[in-house]
Scaffold this motif. Structure first.
Motif, PDB file in Angstrom:
ATOM      1  N   ILE A   1      -1.410  -6.100  -1.714  1.00 27.31           N
ATOM      2  CA  ILE A   1      -2.297  -6.440  -2.821  1.00 27.31           C
ATOM      3  C   ILE A   1      -1.545  -7.378  -3.746  1.00 27.31           C
ATOM      4  O   ILE A   1      -0.369  -7.150  -4.052  1.00 27.31           O
ATOM      5  CB  ILE A   1      -2.742  -5.179  -3.594  1.00 27.31           C
ATOM      6  CG1 ILE A   1      -3.475  -4.202  -2.656  1.00 27.31           C
ATOM      7  CG2 ILE A   1      -3.611  -5.532  -4.785  1.00 27.31           C
ATOM      8  CD1 ILE A   1      -2.650  -3.018  -2.241  1.00 27.31           C
ATOM      9  N   ALA A   7       0.817  -1.212   0.000  1.00 28.25           N
ATOM     10  CA  ALA A   7       0.000   0.000   0.000  1.00 28.25           C
ATOM     11  C   ALA A   7       0.849   1.260   0.000  1.00 28.25           C
ATOM     12  O   ALA A   7       0.558   2.208  -0.750  1.00 28.25           O
ATOM     13  CB  ALA A   7      -0.941  -0.010   1.207  1.00 28.25           C
ATOM     14  N   ARG A  49      -3.200  -4.006   3.265  1.00 28.04           N
ATOM     15  CA  ARG A  49      -1.999  -3.230   2.968  1.00 28.04           C
ATOM     16  C   ARG A  49      -1.116  -3.919   1.939  1.00 28.04           C
ATOM     17  O   ARG A  49      -0.151  -3.330   1.463  1.00 28.04           O
ATOM     18  CB  ARG A  49      -1.188  -2.984   4.253  1.00 28.04           C
ATOM     19  CG  ARG A  49      -0.826  -4.231   5.023  1.00 28.04           C
ATOM     20  CD  ARG A  49       0.060  -3.922   6.218  1.00 28.04           C
ATOM     21  NE  ARG A  49       1.403  -3.581   5.802  1.00 28.04           N
ATOM     22  CZ  ARG A  49       2.366  -4.468   5.554  1.00 28.04           C
ATOM     23  NH1 ARG A  49       2.119  -5.779   5.661  1.00 28.04           N
ATOM     24  NH2 ARG A  49       3.562  -4.068   5.202  1.00 28.04           N
ATOM     25  N   ARG A  54      -6.850  -2.002  -2.120  1.00 29.32           N
ATOM     26  CA  ARG A  54      -6.115  -1.213  -1.119  1.00 29.32           C
ATOM     27  C   ARG A  54      -6.986  -0.889   0.096  1.00 29.32           C
ATOM     28  O   ARG A  54      -6.483  -0.721   1.208  1.00 29.32           O
ATOM     29  CB  ARG A  54      -5.620   0.067  -1.799  1.00 29.32           C
ATOM     30  CG  ARG A  54      -5.114   1.178  -0.885  1.00 29.32           C
ATOM     31  CD  ARG A  54      -3.762   0.834  -0.314  1.00 29.32           C
ATOM     32  NE  ARG A  54      -3.184   1.952   0.415  1.00 29.32           N
ATOM     33  CZ  ARG A  54      -3.486   2.263   1.680  1.00 29.32           C
ATOM     34  NH1 ARG A  54      -4.369   1.528   2.343  1.00 29.32           N
ATOM     35  NH2 ARG A  54      -2.893   3.278   2.283  1.00 29.32           N
ATOM     36  N   ILE A  76      -6.684  -1.854  -8.030  1.00 29.37           N
ATOM     37  CA  ILE A  76      -5.725  -1.769  -6.929  1.00 29.37           C
ATOM     38  C   ILE A  76      -6.251  -0.823  -5.854  1.00 29.37           C
ATOM     39  O   ILE A  76      -6.113  -1.082  -4.652  1.00 29.37           O
ATOM     40  CB  ILE A  76      -4.340  -1.332  -7.437  1.00 29.37           C
ATOM     41  CG1 ILE A  76      -3.765  -2.404  -8.373  1.00 29.37           C
ATOM     42  CG2 ILE A  76      -3.387  -1.085  -6.273  1.00 29.37           C
ATOM     43  CD1 ILE A  76      -2.452  -2.017  -9.032  1.00 29.37           C
ATOM     44  N   ASP A  77      -6.872   0.279  -6.274  1.00 30.61           N
ATOM     45  CA  ASP A  77      -7.476   1.201  -5.304  1.00 30.61           C
ATOM     46  C   ASP A  77      -8.520   0.483  -4.450  1.00 30.61           C
ATOM     47  O   ASP A  77      -8.597   0.686  -3.231  1.00 30.61           O
ATOM     48  CB  ASP A  77      -8.123   2.381  -6.015  1.00 30.61           C
ATOM     49  CG  ASP A  77      -7.108   3.418  -6.478  1.00 30.61           C
ATOM     50  OD1 ASP A  77      -6.002   3.463  -5.903  1.00 30.61           O
ATOM     51  OD2 ASP A  77      -7.426   4.182  -7.419  1.00 30.61           O
ATOM     52  N   ARG A  90       2.453   5.074  -7.921  1.00 28.10           N
ATOM     53  CA  ARG A  90       1.446   4.326  -8.667  1.00 28.10           C
ATOM     54  C   ARG A  90       1.731   4.266 -10.156  1.00 28.10           C
ATOM     55  O   ARG A  90       1.533   3.212 -10.786  1.00 28.10           O
ATOM     56  CB  ARG A  90       0.031   4.851  -8.384  1.00 28.10           C
ATOM     57  CG  ARG A  90      -0.217   6.302  -8.691  1.00 28.10           C
ATOM     58  CD  ARG A  90      -1.585   6.745  -8.156  1.00 28.10           C
ATOM     59  NE  ARG A  90      -2.695   6.089  -8.822  1.00 28.10           N
ATOM     60  CZ  ARG A  90      -3.807   5.709  -8.211  1.00 28.10           C
ATOM     61  NH1 ARG A  90      -3.951   5.869  -6.914  1.00 28.10           N
ATOM     62  NH2 ARG A  90      -4.779   5.155  -8.901  1.00 28.10           N
ATOM     63  N   TRP A 112       2.182   1.851  -3.442  1.00 28.95           N
ATOM     64  CA  TRP A 112       1.129   2.280  -4.362  1.00 28.95           C
ATOM     65  C   TRP A 112       0.768   3.747  -4.124  1.00 28.95           C
ATOM     66  O   TRP A 112       0.533   4.497  -5.069  1.00 28.95           O
ATOM     67  CB  TRP A 112      -0.100   1.396  -4.189  1.00 28.95           C
ATOM     68  CG  TRP A 112      -1.284   1.789  -5.022  1.00 28.95           C
ATOM     69  CD1 TRP A 112      -2.479   2.247  -4.583  1.00 28.95           C
ATOM     70  CD2 TRP A 112      -1.373   1.740  -6.452  1.00 28.95           C
ATOM     71  NE1 TRP A 112      -3.317   2.508  -5.638  1.00 28.95           N
ATOM     72  CE2 TRP A 112      -2.666   2.201  -6.797  1.00 28.95           C
ATOM     73  CE3 TRP A 112      -0.499   1.385  -7.464  1.00 28.95           C
ATOM     74  CZ2 TRP A 112      -3.092   2.287  -8.116  1.00 28.95           C
ATOM     75  CZ3 TRP A 112      -0.921   1.466  -8.785  1.00 28.95           C
ATOM     76  CH2 TRP A 112      -2.212   1.916  -9.104  1.00 28.95           C
ATOM     77  N   ASP A 113       0.757   4.157  -2.878  1.00 27.66           N
ATOM     78  CA  ASP A 113       0.391   5.531  -2.557  1.00 27.66           C
ATOM     79  C   ASP A 113       1.404   6.547  -3.083  1.00 27.66           C
ATOM     80  O   ASP A 113       1.067   7.709  -3.311  1.00 27.66           O
ATOM     81  CB  ASP A 113       0.251   5.696  -1.043  1.00 27.66           C
ATOM     82  CG  ASP A 113      -0.929   4.912  -0.484  1.00 27.66           C
ATOM     83  OD1 ASP A 113      -1.824   4.547  -1.268  1.00 27.66           O
ATOM     84  OD2 ASP A 113      -0.951   4.665   0.741  1.00 27.66           O
TER      85      ASP A 113
END
Length: 361
Positions: free
Chosen positions: A213, A155, A211, A207, A203-204, A162, A158-159
């Motif tokens: 994916i 997570a 935490r 998420r 993914i969002d 991305r 990704w934050d």
């Protein structure tokens, strides 16, 4: 399940776990309902005030009383002036029929281990690995079992990265991709992505549930094959079955809401393919050190016949019409006998553990 237990051998005690985590003695044994009816009932009950009645607390250490029941509606006056009646109850074995976090992921199994009470199914390790799809694939691959290509997305990465992650995924894994929370059950939060925009949205969504994916490459023209495993140290595999989803894949709605999905037991497979799936199911069971029961799910490519182990479910659906019981029924083990064997396996495993030492003194 309650309707099929031999009352000459067993005295079942239904323990209900509310969504807020409270345990209680159920007012009546659960009735067999469709998954959609269960979900609707849970939705309606979530809007009601908490139930009064008999709370249950598991004694988290070896004790002559496995659970304590607290009845606050009895009217009896306790020592501290409150009105509650506390009674103890010894249980010979616990049969968890739970899915997802806090039920199938090793947490409740750890609690039962602390209480030193026999229970049906896998222990802490197998339950945790069987819930975590990322670690599960690592273990399967280490044992030589074929898994589809995948990547773990964390997570915090990704934050902050991305766009880079989307580019890496598009390069490493071909579309379509399947996106899943690493630790969740019942196909919750799973999406199929056919392009970058859908992948980011998927993914969002995942998420919001975990935490970590997992993003998997799709198997071309996949058939969804399942196989049931039963046993401890010498597990046996059932005939395989096939799920034919009503949607693009077997998502939450196809499993529990939409009744148009079909199951075929036994699956229409060449004998050599069925034998290989049964062999791999037992190997997957042993790889995670499962016990009692598990259902192993496979993806079978129509294009080239390749078989991939998708996942293991250490507490599969367990009604008389669930795939696990239907596959064993087709293999010559009726539901009532299946219950007897699982309880016997739980007691056998517990007895074996009692012979082990946990300290030098």
């Amino acid at each position: 399940m309650f309707a099929n237990l031999d009352r000459n051998r067993y005295e079942p005690v239904p323990i209900r776990i509310e969504k807020d985590g409270r345990w209680g003695i159920a007012e009546r044994p659960p009735a067999t309902m469709s998954a959609g009816e269960v979900i609707e009932q849970a939705r309606l009950e979530a809007a009601r005030p908490p139930r009064a009645g008999r709370e249950v607390h598991l004694v988290a250490h070896p004790s002559a009383e496995t659970i304590l029941s607290i009845d606050r509606s009895s009217g009896a006056l306790s020592d501290d002036g409150s009105r509650a009646l506390v009674t103890g109850l010894n249980l010979d074995v616990i049969f968890p029929v739970l899915h997802g976090p806090y039920g199938e992921d090793g947490t409740i199994q750890g609690l039962l281990e602390l209480a030193n009470v026999p229970y049906v199914g896998s222990g802490v390790l197998a339950s945790a690995v069987g819930m975590d799809k990322g670690m599960m694939k690592v273990v399967f691959a280490a044992h030589g079992l074929p898994v589809c290509g995948y990547t773990i997305v964390r997570a915090h990465e990704w934050d902050t990265r991305r766009e880079t992650i989307l580019a890496d995924l598009a390069r490493e894994l071909a579309f379509p991709m399947f996106v899943k929370p690493a630790n969740l059950g019942s196909s919750v939060g799973i999406s199929k992505a056919k392009d970058d925009a859908a992948l980011a949205e998927a993914i969002d969504l995942a998420r919001t549930f975990d935490r970590r994916i997992i993003v998997e490459a799709g198997v071309p023209e996949a058939r969804e094959i399942e196989c049931a495993v039963l046993g401890n140290d010498e597990p046996q595999a059932s005939v395989p079955g096939e799920v034919i989803p009503s949607r693009e894949f077997y998502d939450y709605e196809a499993k529990y809401i939409d009744s148009a999905s079909q199951t075929v037991v036994p699956a229409d497979l060449p004998p050599a393919t069925a034998d290989e799936i049964r062999r791999m199911a037992i190997e997957a069971f042993r790889a995670v050190d499962a016990a009692g029961m598990s259902r192993v799910d496979f993806l079978l490519s129509r294009r080239d016949g390749a078989i991939y182990v998708n996942e293991i479910n250490t507490i599969p659906g367990f009604t008389t019409i669930s795939m696990y019981s239907k596959m064993w029924e087709a293999s010559g083990v009726p539901y009532r006998e299946l219950l007897d064997r699982l309880i016997a396996l739980a007691l056998e495993r517990h007895q074996a553990r009692q012979q082990l030492r946990t300290s030098l003194t």
